[in-house]
Design an enzyme around this catalytic site. Sequence first.
Site, PDB file in Angstrom:
ATOM      1  CE1 TYR A 157      -3.891   2.294   0.637  1.00  0.00           C
ATOM      2  CE2 TYR A 157      -2.429   3.339   2.219  1.00  0.00           C
ATOM      3  CZ  TYR A 157      -3.587   3.357   1.471  1.00  0.00           C
ATOM      4  OH  TYR A 157      -4.439   4.440   1.543  1.00  0.00           O
ATOM      5  CB  THR A 192     -13.240   5.027   5.963  1.00  0.00           C
ATOM      6  OG1 THR A 192     -11.891   4.522   5.877  1.00  0.00           O
ATOM      7  CG2 THR A 192     -13.243   6.513   5.629  1.00  0.00           C
TER       8      THR A 192
END
Length: 252
Positions: A157, A192
Amino acid sequence: MKRVENKVILVTGGAMGMGRSHSELLAAQGAWVFVADVNAAEGQATVDSIRKNGGKADFLQLDVTQEAQWNAALAQITERAGRLDVLVNNAGILILKPMQDTTNDEWDRVFDVNVRGLFIGTRAAVPLMQKAGGGTIVNMGSMSGIASNIPQNQVAYNSSKAAVHMMTKSLASEFAAQNIRVNAIAPGYIDTDMSRGGIASPEWGPIWRNMTPMDRVGQPDEIAAATLFLASPASSYITGEVLVADGGYTTR
């Protein structure tokens, strides 16, 4: 004044999390928002919510790794709206694994969505902007493309978001003369689904907050506000920038 009034905007990964916040705020500011996502049910729910609140939105099925789906989505936008003013490349995935446990397939999957998907989508969208005389692209990077997060390991990532930042600068330079601005946002830890497990973790959560000078995580609407700024004429002399919105994390 509505800063993106009458603009035609495509938001990838627009169904949930930060993508939904982008879609809702841009629509509230007067844009016609095309919510693109692999999740049709959540995407349509976002569109329905926008319409219920008086905004204009449509759903598009889109797996950002599939060039044919990009072409189909942009063809639909052209047919319905006649142009594309703003592209928000928000879709992204995360794999939390140290390098030794990350498989080649997992590495490729992260780069397929976070980097290749952004590249092929932008390549497909730029001709529409060129035809219209200009446009704006907002890419979703991350503070993880600037600093290596701890205590978790997420090499794929982090590497993908660093690539997004450099792609942003490269494309900004390439298309500036054609009135196409390209910028990115580098969010910190945002509340989130992607981050919620870590936020709640008794091991990770306190470290994340202690390393953030503002001593809290961000909210999706705070990143949506940055997207609105970069999508609007308020940022008309800004291109090639990575706007860091991380509560000060990368200052330490």
